[in-house]
Design an enzyme around this catalytic site. Structure first.
Site, PDB file in Angstrom:
ATOM      1  N   ASP A  93     -53.930  40.692-101.932  1.00  0.00           N
ATOM      2  CA  ASP A  93     -53.130  40.210-101.178  1.00  0.00           C
ATOM      3  C   ASP A  93     -52.701  38.963-102.627  1.00  0.00           C
ATOM      4  OD1 ASP A  93     -52.131  38.831 -98.256  1.00  0.00           O
ATOM      5  OD2 ASP A  93     -50.591  38.735 -99.780  1.00  0.00           O
ATOM      6  N   GLY A  95     -51.967  35.339-101.794  1.00  0.00           N
ATOM      7  CA  GLY A  95     -53.165  34.306-101.784  1.00  0.00           C
ATOM      8  C   GLY A  95     -51.800  33.427-100.736  1.00  0.00           C
ATOM      9  N   ASP A 147     -45.382  34.656-101.861  1.00  0.00           N
ATOM     10  CA  ASP A 147     -44.821  34.532-100.456  1.00  0.00           C
ATOM     11  C   ASP A 147     -44.882  33.752 -99.845  1.00  0.00           C
ATOM     12  OD1 ASP A 147     -46.702  35.975 -99.398  1.00  0.00           O
ATOM     13  OD2 ASP A 147     -45.374  36.659 -98.145  1.00  0.00           O
ATOM     14  N   GLN A 190     -39.644  39.314 -94.911  1.00  0.00           N
ATOM     15  CA  GLN A 190     -40.043  37.443 -94.245  1.00  0.00           C
ATOM     16  C   GLN A 190     -38.673  37.825 -93.427  1.00  0.00           C
ATOM     17  OE1 GLN A 190     -42.500  36.562 -93.742  1.00  0.00           O
ATOM     18  NE2 GLN A 190     -43.824  37.130 -95.506  1.00  0.00           N
ATOM     19  N   GLY A 217     -44.964  38.507 -92.556  1.00  0.00           N
ATOM     20  CA  GLY A 217     -44.458  37.515 -91.249  1.00  0.00           C
ATOM     21  C   GLY A 217     -45.214  37.762 -89.394  1.00  0.00           C
ATOM     22  N   ASP A 267     -53.155  46.673 -93.180  1.00  0.00           N
ATOM     23  CA  ASP A 267     -54.880  46.648 -93.628  1.00  0.00           C
ATOM     24  C   ASP A 267     -55.272  45.849 -92.647  1.00  0.00           C
ATOM     25  OD1 ASP A 267     -53.188  44.178 -94.221  1.00  0.00           O
ATOM     26  OD2 ASP A 267     -54.654  43.725 -94.501  1.00  0.00           O
ATOM     27  N   CYS A 305     -67.492  61.351 -83.321  1.00  0.00           N
ATOM     28  CA  CYS A 305     -67.692  60.740 -84.363  1.00  0.00           C
ATOM     29  C   CYS A 305     -68.751  61.135 -85.092  1.00  0.00           C
ATOM     30  CB  CYS A 305     -68.489  59.279 -84.476  1.00  0.00           C
ATOM     31  SG  CYS A 305     -67.878  57.726 -85.820  1.00  0.00           S
ATOM     32  N   CYS A 307     -69.802  59.383 -87.923  1.00  0.00           N
ATOM     33  CA  CYS A 307     -70.687  58.441 -88.486  1.00  0.00           C
ATOM     34  C   CYS A 307     -72.115  58.169 -89.145  1.00  0.00           C
ATOM     35  CB  CYS A 307     -69.752  56.589 -89.032  1.00  0.00           C
ATOM     36  SG  CYS A 307     -70.977  56.705 -87.140  1.00  0.00           S
ATOM     37  N   CYS A 310     -73.425  57.060 -85.190  1.00  0.00           N
ATOM     38  CA  CYS A 310     -72.943  58.277 -84.391  1.00  0.00           C
ATOM     39  C   CYS A 310     -74.077  59.786 -84.561  1.00  0.00           C
ATOM     40  CB  CYS A 310     -71.985  58.234 -84.084  1.00  0.00           C
ATOM     41  SG  CYS A 310     -70.555  56.928 -83.279  1.00  0.00           S
ATOM     42  N   HIS A 336     -69.660  52.620 -88.389  1.00  0.00           N
ATOM     43  CA  HIS A 336     -68.608  53.623 -87.590  1.00  0.00           C
ATOM     44  C   HIS A 336     -66.591  52.880 -86.887  1.00  0.00           C
ATOM     45  CE1 HIS A 336     -67.669  55.178 -83.748  1.00  0.00           C
ATOM     46  NE2 HIS A 336     -66.899  53.784 -83.326  1.00  0.00           N
TER      47      HIS A 336
HETATM   48  N1  LIG Z   1     -48.302  37.918 -98.277  1.00  0.00           N
HETATM   49  C1  LIG Z   1     -48.896  37.853 -97.097  1.00  0.00           C
HETATM   50  N2  LIG Z   1     -47.501  37.889 -96.473  1.00  0.00           N
HETATM   51  C2  LIG Z   1     -47.563  37.850 -95.165  1.00  0.00           C
HETATM   52  O1  LIG Z   1     -46.487  37.439 -94.805  1.00  0.00           O
HETATM   53  C3  LIG Z   1     -49.217  38.086 -94.437  1.00  0.00           C
HETATM   54  C4  LIG Z   1     -48.710  38.072 -93.045  1.00  0.00           C
HETATM   55  C5  LIG Z   1     -49.591  38.475 -92.668  1.00  0.00           C
HETATM   56  N3  LIG Z   1     -50.442  38.581 -91.036  1.00  0.00           N
HETATM   57  C6  LIG Z   1     -51.306  38.889 -91.491  1.00  0.00           C
HETATM   58  N4  LIG Z   1     -51.944  39.117 -90.017  1.00  0.00           N
HETATM   59  C7  LIG Z   1     -53.304  39.421 -89.770  1.00  0.00           C
HETATM   60  C8  LIG Z   1     -53.640  38.663 -88.848  1.00  0.00           C
HETATM   61  N5  LIG Z   1     -55.524  39.195 -88.270  1.00  0.00           N
HETATM   62  C9  LIG Z   1     -56.914  39.985 -86.903  1.00  0.00           C
HETATM   63  C10 LIG Z   1     -57.451  39.389 -86.819  1.00  0.00           C
HETATM   64  C11 LIG Z   1     -57.735  39.096 -86.963  1.00  0.00           C
HETATM   65  C12 LIG Z   1     -57.784  38.123 -88.423  1.00  0.00           C
HETATM   66  C13 LIG Z   1     -56.070  38.611 -88.095  1.00  0.00           C
HETATM   67  N6  LIG Z   1     -51.835  39.378 -91.978  1.00  0.00           N
HETATM   68  C14 LIG Z   1     -50.929  39.036 -92.890  1.00  0.00           C
HETATM   69  C15 LIG Z   1     -51.183  38.841 -94.025  1.00  0.00           C
HETATM   70  C16 LIG Z   1     -50.370  38.230 -95.257  1.00  0.00           C
HETATM   71  N7  LIG Z   1     -49.673  38.394 -96.475  1.00  0.00           N
HETATM   72 ZN   LIG Z   2     -69.537  56.527 -85.680  1.00  0.00          ZN
END
Ligand SMILES: Nc1nc(=O)c2cc3nc(NCCN4CCCCC4)[nH]c3cc2[nH]1
Ligand SMILES: [Zn+2]
Length: 373
Positions: A93, A95, A147, A190, A217, A267, A305, A307, A310, A336
């Site tokens: 990513d 940053g 971005d 975005q 976004g 991710d 599972c 793993c 499990c 897991h």
């Molecule tokens: N370069 C960049 N641009 C994004 O618009 C972006 C949007 C995003 N939205 C998330 N959400 C992460 C949500 N996550 C859920 C589990 C707990 C920690 C936060 N990560 C992001 C990363 C991102 N990276």
């Molecule tokens: Zn497992």
């Protein structure tokens, strides 16, 4: 070994797609889930264990690695793959998102962002050009444009202004990325939850031209329904022959809903982060292993599972090592959870190829509705 970056669509079922991304460091089966390796490690996992869960690619973070140990040091030591002993593809990513969610004293201008490190308070700057340089020094296979991701809720003017800044930064990112065969640059759409701004962003990115397109976004607090409403149209605004990457998602049902709507890559820290807190994702929903009801339970977490947790341990044991704060607790549950996420990705790839995604999705939700027994 291909010297190029190529995406081949193998099958579609409704809007769901399955395919393969070929890179010089190996293939990525889509739909793909990327474990998060923020500080050059997927926390509590050896790289060979991450691979054993079925992961083809993992994610690294420009923000964290530029602060510690710095991209220059990783470059001097042979790049991120060698540094962290993961020779398969890595996506990094760019940053901006992490600066806004982690750093202190941030200043955003047309040029970029200046900020203070959340680690030691030192001052730093990120611009599209600097982000491209850092990701090049790291040696990442898939580079993300620099971005700006606006916090929701935000008014339309703020969302439009932020999206248009990100599109200007996408232009600068591409110019700075240059021509790097075998390496890919992904643009990031975005536009918040505004369909017209999402279309404007997609059009701008298509005109610049990228090897793949992320939907940014989202997963910023809008909730699953609003996210799915956006995903009902956003993927189709992107080139059909390029990978579509939904950033930061998500819970298992978020992931299934996103694949259903045409997303190819995702991710999230959730499987690893929640694994360390004793939260297990299973076919029957979430199990909190610290709950007293597991104290004498000889059964595995999830009988389906394969793993290590499990295969070799009871719920009683997993609860014990969590309550005793033993290091093996986070290792076993992280493994897991990552395995479970990879298993559902694999099952969806097979189901889409067989034209039975809807049936698979129905079974997925039915099992979860039964709840843990
Ligand atoms: N370069 C960049 N641009 C994004 O618009 C972006 C949007 C995003 N939205 C998330 N959400 C992460 C949500 N996550 C859920 C589990 C707990 C920690 C936060 N990560 C992001 C990363 C991102 N990276
Ligand atoms: Zn497992």
């Amino acid at each position: 070994m291909t010297a190029r970056f190529e995406f081949e669509l193998k099958a579609t079922d409704g809007k769901a797609r399955t395919g393969v991304i070929s890179t010089p460091r190996g293939e990525i089966r889509t739909p793909a889930f990327m474990p998060v390796g923020t500080a050059a490690t997927v926390k509590a996992m050896m790289p060979e264990s991450v691979r054993a869960t079925g992961a083809d690619i993992l994610l690294g973070n420009t923000y964290h690695l530029m602060l510690r140990p710095t991209a220059e040091r990783i470059d001097r030591l042979g790049g991120l793959h060698k540094f962290m002993n993961w020779e398969r593809p890595i996506l990094t990513d760019s940053g901006g998102f992490q600066v806004m969610s982690l750093a202190g004293l941030r200043k955003l201008t047309e040029e970029g962002v200046t900020f203070k490190s959340h680690i030691d308070g030192s001052k730093h700057e990120l611009t599209p050009e600097r982000s491209m340089e850092i990701q090049r020094l790291l040696g990442s296979d898939i580079v993300m444009c620099f971005d700006e991701c606006p916090a929701l809720p935000a008014d339309r003017d703020r969302i439009a202004e932020s999206m248009r800044l990100s599109m200007r930064w996408a232009e600068r990112s591409k110019a700075a990325f240059g021509d790097r065969p075998g390496h890919a640059l992904f643009g990031i759409m975005q536009g918040g939850l505004e369909q017209d701004f999402r279309e404007e962003s997609a059009k701008a990115l298509r005109e610049i031209g990228f090897d793949g397109y992320a939907i940014g976004g989202l997963a910023v607090g809008e909730g699953q329904e609003a996210m799915f409403d956006c995903l009902d149209y956003a993927p189709d605004m992107l080139p059909v022959d390029k990978p579509r990457y939904l950033m930061g998602v998500g819970k298992p049902d978020d992931i299934v809903g996103a694949v259903k709507r045409g997303v190819d890559m995702m991710d999230c820290v959730l499987p690893s982060r929640s694994g360390r807190t004793g939260q297990a994702f299973t076919r029957r929903g979430v199990v909190n292993i610290k709950n007293a009801r597991h104290a004498d339970d000889p059964r595995p977490l999830d009988e389906n599972c394969s793993c290590p947790a499990c295969s070799n341990y009871s719920r009683a044991y997993l609860r014990h090592v969590f309550r005793s704060n033993e290091m093996i607790s986070g290792m076993l549950l992280t493994w897991h959870n990552l395995q479970y996420f990879q298993d559902i990705m694999g099952e969806m790839r097979v189901a889409i190829a067989a034209g039975r995604f809807d049936a698979w999705e129905e079974e997925f939700h039915a099992m979860r509705a039964m709840g843990d027994i």
